[in-house]
Design a protein around this motif. Structure first.
Motif, PDB file in Angstrom:
ATOM      1  N   PRO A 184      47.493   9.467  67.645  1.00  0.00           N
ATOM      2  CA  PRO A 184      48.192  10.998  68.028  1.00  0.00           C
ATOM      3  C   PRO A 184      47.785  11.502  68.976  1.00  0.00           C
ATOM      4  N   TYR A 185      48.807  12.117  68.910  1.00  0.00           N
ATOM      5  CA  TYR A 185      48.055  13.444  70.434  1.00  0.00           C
ATOM      6  C   TYR A 185      48.765  14.809  69.921  1.00  0.00           C
ATOM      7  N   ARG A 186      48.095  16.119  70.151  1.00  0.00           N
ATOM      8  CA  ARG A 186      48.640  17.108  69.905  1.00  0.00           C
ATOM      9  C   ARG A 186      49.961  17.453  70.846  1.00  0.00           C
ATOM     10  N   ALA A 187      50.217  17.296  72.319  1.00  0.00           N
ATOM     11  CA  ALA A 187      50.864  16.965  73.082  1.00  0.00           C
ATOM     12  C   ALA A 187      51.572  16.321  73.492  1.00  0.00           C
ATOM     13  N   SER A 188      52.693  16.031  74.027  1.00  0.00           N
ATOM     14  CA  SER A 188      53.527  14.958  74.811  1.00  0.00           C
ATOM     15  C   SER A 188      52.946  15.074  75.931  1.00  0.00           C
ATOM     16  N   ASN A 189      52.390  16.019  76.995  1.00  0.00           N
ATOM     17  CA  ASN A 189      52.212  15.514  78.607  1.00  0.00           C
ATOM     18  C   ASN A 189      51.023  15.292  77.789  1.00  0.00           C
ATOM     19  N   GLU A 190      49.558  15.808  77.807  1.00  0.00           N
ATOM     20  CA  GLU A 190      48.656  15.040  77.168  1.00  0.00           C
ATOM     21  C   GLU A 190      48.675  13.923  77.293  1.00  0.00           C
ATOM     22  N   ALA A 191      49.419  13.121  76.829  1.00  0.00           N
ATOM     23  CA  ALA A 191      49.382  12.070  76.363  1.00  0.00           C
ATOM     24  C   ALA A 191      49.495  11.336  77.043  1.00  0.00           C
ATOM     25  N   ALA A 192      50.688  11.671  77.786  1.00  0.00           N
ATOM     26  CA  ALA A 192      51.781  10.730  79.278  1.00  0.00           C
ATOM     27  C   ALA A 192      50.322  11.132  79.889  1.00  0.00           C
ATOM     28  N   VAL A 193      49.133  11.433  80.590  1.00  0.00           N
ATOM     29  CA  VAL A 193      48.624  11.765  81.469  1.00  0.00           C
ATOM     30  C   VAL A 193      47.350  10.969  81.199  1.00  0.00           C
ATOM     31  N   SER A 194      47.172  11.023  79.448  1.00  0.00           N
ATOM     32  CA  SER A 194      46.337   9.994  79.051  1.00  0.00           C
ATOM     33  C   SER A 194      46.812   8.111  79.445  1.00  0.00           C
ATOM     34  N   VAL A 195      47.605   7.963  80.042  1.00  0.00           N
ATOM     35  CA  VAL A 195      48.281   6.757  80.101  1.00  0.00           C
ATOM     36  C   VAL A 195      48.323   6.596  81.634  1.00  0.00           C
ATOM     37  N   ALA A 196      48.463   7.667  82.365  1.00  0.00           N
ATOM     38  CA  ALA A 196      47.688   7.178  83.677  1.00  0.00           C
ATOM     39  C   ALA A 196      46.444   7.756  83.744  1.00  0.00           C
ATOM     40  N   SER A 197      45.733   7.368  83.424  1.00  0.00           N
ATOM     41  CA  SER A 197      44.255   7.536  83.770  1.00  0.00           C
ATOM     42  C   SER A 197      43.956   6.508  82.658  1.00  0.00           C
ATOM     43  N   GLY A 198      44.636   6.055  82.038  1.00  0.00           N
ATOM     44  CA  GLY A 198      44.151   4.592  81.545  1.00  0.00           C
ATOM     45  C   GLY A 198      43.630   5.009  80.267  1.00  0.00           C
ATOM     46  N   GLU A 199      43.443   5.827  79.360  1.00  0.00           N
ATOM     47  CA  GLU A 199      42.913   5.819  78.276  1.00  0.00           C
ATOM     48  C   GLU A 199      43.605   5.071  77.230  1.00  0.00           C
ATOM     49  N   VAL A 200      44.249   5.120  77.118  1.00  0.00           N
ATOM     50  CA  VAL A 200      45.375   5.107  76.412  1.00  0.00           C
ATOM     51  C   VAL A 200      46.370   3.854  77.466  1.00  0.00           C
ATOM     52  N   MET A 201      46.958   2.588  76.208  1.00  0.00           N
ATOM     53  CA  MET A 201      47.839   1.944  77.078  1.00  0.00           C
ATOM     54  C   MET A 201      49.154   2.097  77.478  1.00  0.00           C
ATOM     55  N   SER A 202      50.171   3.260  76.596  1.00  0.00           N
ATOM     56  CA  SER A 202      51.235   3.664  76.512  1.00  0.00           C
ATOM     57  C   SER A 202      51.314   4.693  76.175  1.00  0.00           C
ATOM     58  N   VAL A 203      53.087   5.048  76.139  1.00  0.00           N
ATOM     59  CA  VAL A 203      53.308   6.418  75.370  1.00  0.00           C
ATOM     60  C   VAL A 203      55.013   6.082  75.068  1.00  0.00           C
ATOM     61  N   ALA A 204      54.629   6.420  74.084  1.00  0.00           N
ATOM     62  CA  ALA A 204      55.654   6.472  73.182  1.00  0.00           C
ATOM     63  C   ALA A 204      56.042   7.707  72.837  1.00  0.00           C
ATOM     64  N   ASP A 205      57.425   8.706  74.278  1.00  0.00           N
ATOM     65  CA  ASP A 205      57.423  10.368  73.344  1.00  0.00           C
ATOM     66  C   ASP A 205      58.634   9.949  74.026  1.00  0.00           C
ATOM     67  N   SER A 206      58.599  11.949  74.564  1.00  0.00           N
ATOM     68  CA  SER A 206      60.161  12.210  74.671  1.00  0.00           C
ATOM     69  C   SER A 206      59.263  12.835  76.613  1.00  0.00           C
ATOM     70  N   SER A 207      60.964  13.314  76.957  1.00  0.00           N
ATOM     71  CA  SER A 207      60.400  12.567  78.600  1.00  0.00           C
ATOM     72  C   SER A 207      59.622  13.895  79.080  1.00  0.00           C
TER      73      SER A 207
END
Length: 322
Positions: A184-207
């Motif tokens: 879990p992340y606090r913000a959707s945009n932070e989660a998306a950036v984390s996928v791009a940087s390789g910290e997590v493998m995927s994000v399931a969230d709004s756009s």
């Protein structure tokens, strides 16, 4: 002094009986408040403010949007159930956190079906699963194959525990028979950036991931809308992938319980006209928000069905926030 004649008495009685109706006048005769339980600037705020402006033109009185952020977006519901009168002049956004909350706490603050007047269902969000564009996963089939080959190692980020996206992923993993790890992340945009940087493998969230998909940093492997997204037509829906599921986290507008049906009808017609106005459609398109229109009866039925689902998922996952 002689008393009034029978005709005069009847005239007086009729005047007395008509006085309350004349005093009430037509609805509305003053501004209507619409509580938006989020800070200014987000997609729901933009859509609801557009809706309020347009509906006010139909009603002949302003619909004043009022931001009350905090308490996980439930301050509007708190106001409706504890302070507002059921006269149609105080309304609030009804969203899934309001429906879900009673099943996450020891002392439920309201019944999402019985304690509100459900006026209209409006819209939701485009949800989907994205992965790193240059990673090994290119499709939903790859996603599930990786999860089966590496139990517990495929990570997915969401905007928090007990959110719509978290519950949907729990349901999907159960249907597919795979073990995924939730981050879990606090913000959707932070989660998306984390996928791009390789910290997590995927994000399931709004756009919030959409700009990174557009730039080529992320790959969208599925969407959760009923139909394919006009913006991302290459991404299949969950239904196309074999799951009879739609996940858009739809929201609407509600008032306090016990509102007059005539007032509800007036509000519904004004908000419906606003929802289908081209100006509001443009706002929804800007944020990839699918149409989720319900009339009052259908919206109440939706809330009842969703409340049953939320209860089941909270019990199955043993979810508690207090």
């Amino acid at each position: 002094m002689p008393g009034p004649t029978r005709r005069a008495a009847l005239s007086l009685a009729a005047t007395t009986l008509a006085a309350p109706a004349l005093a009430q006048g037509r609805f509305p005769d003053r501004p209507v408040r619409l509580i938006i339980p989020w800070p200014p600037g987000g997609s729901a705020d933009a859509q609801l403010r557009s809706l309020a402006e347009l509906a006010g033109r139909t009603l002949g009185q302003p619909v004043v949007a009022e931001n009350r952020a905090g308490a996980s977006g439930t301050l509007g519901a708190q106001f409706l159930t504890t302070q507002a009168r059921p006269d149609g002049y105080a309304l609030a956004q009804m969203h899934l956190s309001v429906i879900r909350r009673p099943f996450l706490v020891r002392n439920p603050p309201w019944d999402p079906v019985q304690d509100f007047t459900h006026i209209i269902g409006l819209t939701g969000w485009l949800f989907g699963i994205v992965v790193k564009a240059d990673g090994p996963i290119k499709s939903w089939a790859d996603y599930i194959a990786y999860a089966k080959a590496h139990p517990g190692r495929l990570t997915y980020a969401t905007s928090g525990i007990a959110t719509t996206n978290h519950l949907t992923m729990e349901e999907l993993s159960a249907k597919e028979g795979v073990e995924l790890t939730h981050v879990p992340y606090r913000a959707s945009n932070e989660a998306a950036v984390s996928v791009a940087s390789g910290e997590v493998m995927s994000v399931a969230d709004s756009s919030a991931w959409a700009p990174l998909v557009d730039s080529g940093a992320l790959r969208l492997i599925c969407v959760w809308t009923a139909e394919r997204s006009p913006r991302f037509p290459q991404a299949p829906t969950l239904k196309e992938l074999g799951h009879d599921m739609v996940g858009t986290s739809p929201y609407g507008i509600a008032g306090p319980k016990g509102m007059d049906p005539g007032v509800v009808r007036s509000l519904h017609e004004a908000f419906k006209a606003a929802l289908f106005d081209s100006a509001n459609a443009a706002v929804r398109a800007q944020f990839d928000m699918p149409l989720e229109y319900y009339d009052p009866e259908a919206y109440r039925d939706f809330v009842a069905r969703r409340a049953a689902y939320e209860r089941t998922m909270a019990e199955r996952l043993n979810l508690r926030i207090d």
